[in-house]
Design an enzyme around this catalytic site. Sequence first.
Site: not given
Length: 323
Positions: A146-148
């Site tokens: 997942l993106d940050k």
Amino acid sequence: MSAPETEPQVRLYVHPEGAEPVRADKAVSAFFAGEFSRSRLEESFKGGNVKISGEAIPKKRILEAGDVVEIVLPEIPPAEVKPVEIPVEILYEDEDVVVVNKPAGMTVHPGSGTGEDTLCHAMMHHCKSKLSMAGGAMRPGIVHRLDKETSGVMIMAKTDRAYYSLVKMFSERDMEKTYVALVCGVPSVRTGSIQKAIARHPDFRTKMCVCDDLSGRDAHTDWEMLESFGSDAALLKCRIFTGRTHPIRVHLSSIGFPILGDYTYNFQKNKMKKIEPPQRVMLHAYSLKMAHPVNPEKQIDVSAKPPSDFLNLIKVLRETANL
């Protein structure tokens, strides 16, 4: 669990015939430029591991044409992710997998510029270092990311058998992943399907973009509007069917509804005049439904409530919708 130790490397350098005399450190640094760092070669000199005819030489030794230099390079310390005690909500766990609710703002695995505060560090502590290393020692347990700034459900492999099975399942999209997103603007219809190819942006390498089918990879996002907030914003439920980088963010932006706080993909602060614009991407991985990767007769069906900043923003949008 540590990565296997590597053997010291031994290299030879021969000062060419006809070459001018030069200091040993300058000669070998120039010859191995781009292959080994200056600091690593410096360590070899300091340790007496740069030799001519079996005798250690100082870095200031002047090399003459025909000198044969033996260089023993120091071992590279094994790369590993150390366990760090960082609280993370566990949604499901057994001997093969663990499903977590990743906090927004947490990077998934170590990389350039990260510290010892990634999800991998946290999970190495929680799982007592028992995560699969099949994907590499610096990405223990990681099968997808997942993106940050994105929060929510994420599954990790504790065993290699689970890792390889999950890789296959993600590749074949043999699961159901649902996200919720707060977007700028309100669609005129309740549901939609976006099937547009995605590729790396030609000018900005950290971004993705929609493109024609020949230059990109197929991508598919379905969405449903759960709630609207006047004409300013809407809450969408999204399901992705293809594993691409930033698919929901790119697709929603491409149809004119960028995610709130997604400044990378066309969200503009001046579009939200009634509220304080969020500082992060308002995207949350809400649920994951799939067969267990090792015991297919068993189902994994988990969900995670959006974090407080997401829920608070919904509350503010409701309050200001009719102002």
